[in-house]
Design an enzyme around this catalytic site. Structure first.
Site, PDB file in Angstrom:
ATOM      1  N   ILE A 177       0.823  -1.212   0.000  1.00  0.00           N
ATOM      2  CA  ILE A 177       0.000   0.000   0.000  1.00  0.00           C
ATOM      3  C   ILE A 177       0.861   1.268   0.000  1.00  0.00           C
ATOM      4  CG2 ILE A 177      -0.269   0.390   2.493  1.00  0.00           C
ATOM      5  CD1 ILE A 177      -3.337   0.456   1.962  1.00  0.00           C
ATOM      6  N   HIS A 237       5.873 -12.308   5.923  1.00  0.00           N
ATOM      7  CA  HIS A 237       5.736 -11.847   4.539  1.00  0.00           C
ATOM      8  C   HIS A 237       7.112 -11.510   3.997  1.00  0.00           C
ATOM      9  CE1 HIS A 237       5.426  -8.312   7.171  1.00  0.00           C
ATOM     10  NE2 HIS A 237       6.051  -7.655   6.210  1.00  0.00           N
TER      11      HIS A 237
END
Ligand code: 5GP
Ligand code: ZN
Length: 112
Positions: A32, A100
């Site tokens: 993002i 991640h």
């Protein structure tokens, strides 16, 4: 699934994210707040707090994540020039405690 975990909720489809690829055990979403022209996060579907915990608990999940990284890098045109980053712990900049891997590229990256 940990309901208070943002990435678990993205995996479940409860929180929207720009998905660029998916495999059996992982998803790939655009970050993002990108730090490079291509900045994708490869997120294992199963919750573990960091990449070390993921590796210790499932070599299959770890291998799947790296295979998806290779696919994303090809798809994004950065197969020959990209960086893979995994932050572990707040002291290293980890802010989301669901494992991640960052895949960065699309420009000349600084040495570190
Ligand atoms: P970390 O700092 O834990 O290694 O990486 C977390 C990353 O997740 C950051 O680069 C941050 O910009 C990204 N991020 C945080 N919230 C969201 C979100 O809601 N959606 C997406 N796609 N990325 C997010
Ligand atoms: Zn999670």
């Amino acid at each position: 699934m940990t309901t208070d975990c943002l990435f678990c909720r993205i995996v479940a489809g409860e929180v929207p994210a720009a998905r660029v690829a998916e495999s059996e055990r992982s998803i790939a979403i655009r970050d993002i707040n990108p730090a490079a022209p291509v900045h994708v996060l490869v997120v294992p579907k199963r919750h573990e707090p960091d990449v070390g915990a993921l590796a210790s608990s499932s070599t299959e999940d770890l291998a799947d994540a790296f295979a998806l990284i290779a696919e994303v890098a090809r798809q994004e045109g950065i197969a020959t020039d990209h960086r893979i980053v995994a932050n572990t712990g707040s002291g290293a900049g980890q802010t989301i405690f669901h494992a991640h891997l960052h895949v960065l590229g699309g420009k000349r990256l600084p040495e570190r």
